[in-house]
Motif scaffolding. Structure first.
Motif, short mmCIF file in Angstrom:
data_model
loop_
_atom_site.label_atom_id
_atom_site.label_comp_id
_atom_site.label_asym_id
_atom_site.label_seq_id
_atom_site.Cartn_x
_atom_site.Cartn_y
_atom_site.Cartn_z
N ASN A 138 14.04 62.64 53.03
CA ASN A 138 14.03 64.09 52.83
C ASN A 138 12.80 64.54 52.03
OD1 ASN A 138 15.43 66.55 53.45
ND2 ASN A 138 16.00 66.73 51.30
N ASP A 139 11.65 63.94 52.38
CA ASP A 139 10.40 64.27 51.70
C ASP A 139 9.24 64.04 52.67
OD1 ASP A 139 8.68 65.09 49.70
OD2 ASP A 139 9.32 63.58 48.25
N TYR A 140 8.02 64.22 52.20
CA TYR A 140 6.84 63.98 53.02
C TYR A 140 5.71 63.49 52.14
CZ TYR A 140 5.30 68.54 51.22
OH TYR A 140 4.93 69.58 50.39
N ASN A 141 4.66 62.99 52.74
CA ASN A 141 3.51 62.48 51.99
C ASN A 141 2.73 63.67 51.43
OD1 ASN A 141 1.00 61.39 51.17
ND2 ASN A 141 1.19 59.71 52.63
N ARG A 142 3.02 64.02 50.20
CA ARG A 142 2.48 65.26 49.63
C ARG A 142 0.97 65.17 49.37
NH1 ARG A 142 7.09 68.62 47.01
NH2 ARG A 142 8.91 67.63 47.96
N GLU A 143 0.51 64.02 48.95
CA GLU A 143 -0.93 63.87 48.70
C GLU A 143 -1.71 63.99 50.01
OE1 GLU A 143 -4.08 60.61 46.79
OE2 GLU A 143 -1.91 60.26 46.70
#
Length: 276
Positions: A18-23
């Motif tokens: 429930n997330d993504y590669n924010r950088e």
């Protein structure tokens, strides 16, 4: 040339955590901004929840929430489509009398609502997707709000039956779409992600042929049909894969970011056959 990019969230932009590669996204987003490319989050989820995923970009990102019923630019509501109160009560009565248990979230412009006697498991699911959520004793008296969607949790083996029944018997009032696994959304007829995106594109003077869209579920079909460049995720539904022009790597492989990175490296997109 791509001038706008629209992404679904669950199963598309977001991975299994429930997330993504924010950088990685921050670098890509900077390139999109430098080219004046609009970035649109188009989801069945609530605006408050969607916005929380982009704390550094929420002022610039455009949000289409509740499967197209609401759209926000610069945190301002610019588009709204709501059910009439009679339809809301008719649908709630129908759901109450189903022959099996149907978990129900009544989605409003201000908040989402569920019954106090829902199971703990269902409440936990609701809290994950609805940041503005209230419990009510009964739906006999509706909260002071305008209503845009019904989010249902039904037995997995009953999903097709529920979707088919509602679309056959109540097509003039609501449209039922499967949004993944045991989830079914009841949305406003002729008001979906594709319609909301079309209105936004017209406002910006962008042609659908200049839109890049990503989705994985049956509530993404109209959006994928609209976009000149449409990608279904490898982990997507059969209908999504058949509708899209191309296939992207799965959400757990950063498929959306991988495709955007590749396409941003080109001034124009060359026609390709479906490939990963």
């Amino acid at each position: 040339m791509i001038k706008a990019i629209a992404v679904d969230m669950d199963g598309t932009f977001l991975n299994s955590d429930n997330d993504y590669n924010r950088e990685r996204f921050a670098k890509i987003y900077s390139k999109m901004q430098s080219r004046n490319i609009k970035f649109i989050v188009a989801s069945g989820n609530q605006y408050a929840q969607l916005r929380s995923f982009f704390p550094d970009q929420e002022q610039e990102v455009t949000f289409v929430s509740e499967n197209g019923a609401l759209a926000f630019i610069n945190n301002q509501l610019v588009h709204k489509a709501v059910f009439d109160q009679t339809t809301v009560q008719t649908v709630l009565d129908l759901l109450t009398n189903f022959p099996f248990k149907v978990g129900t979230i009544l989605c409003g412009v201000s908040k989402a609502y569920l019954l106090q006697n829902e199971t703990k498991e269902f409440k936990n699911i609701a809290q994950k997707y609805y940041y503005q959520l209230a419990e009510v004793a009964s739906f006999s008296f509706l909260p002071e709000d305008e209503f845009v969607k019904f989010a249902l949790e039904v037995p997995n083996e009953q999903v097709s039956e529920v979707v088919d029944f509602i679309n056959q018997q109540y097509a003039s009032k609501v449209v039922a779409v499967s949004s993944g696994h045991s989830s079914v959304d009841l949305i406003i007829p002729n008001m979906h992600k594709g319609k909301a995106l079309q209105l936004l594109l017209e406002n910006w003077g962008i042609a659908p042929s200049e839109l890049l869209a990503f989705g994985d579920g049956n509530n993404d079909l109209e959006m994928l049909t609209l976009a000149g460049y449409s990608y279904a995720m490898k982990n997507g539904s059969k209908d999504a894969i058949e509708t899209a022009h191309y296939i992207a790597p799965s959400s757990d492989e950063d498929g959306v970011l991988t495709v955007i990175e590749s396409l941003l490296a080109k001034d124009e997109i060359k026609t390709r056959s479906k490939e990963l």
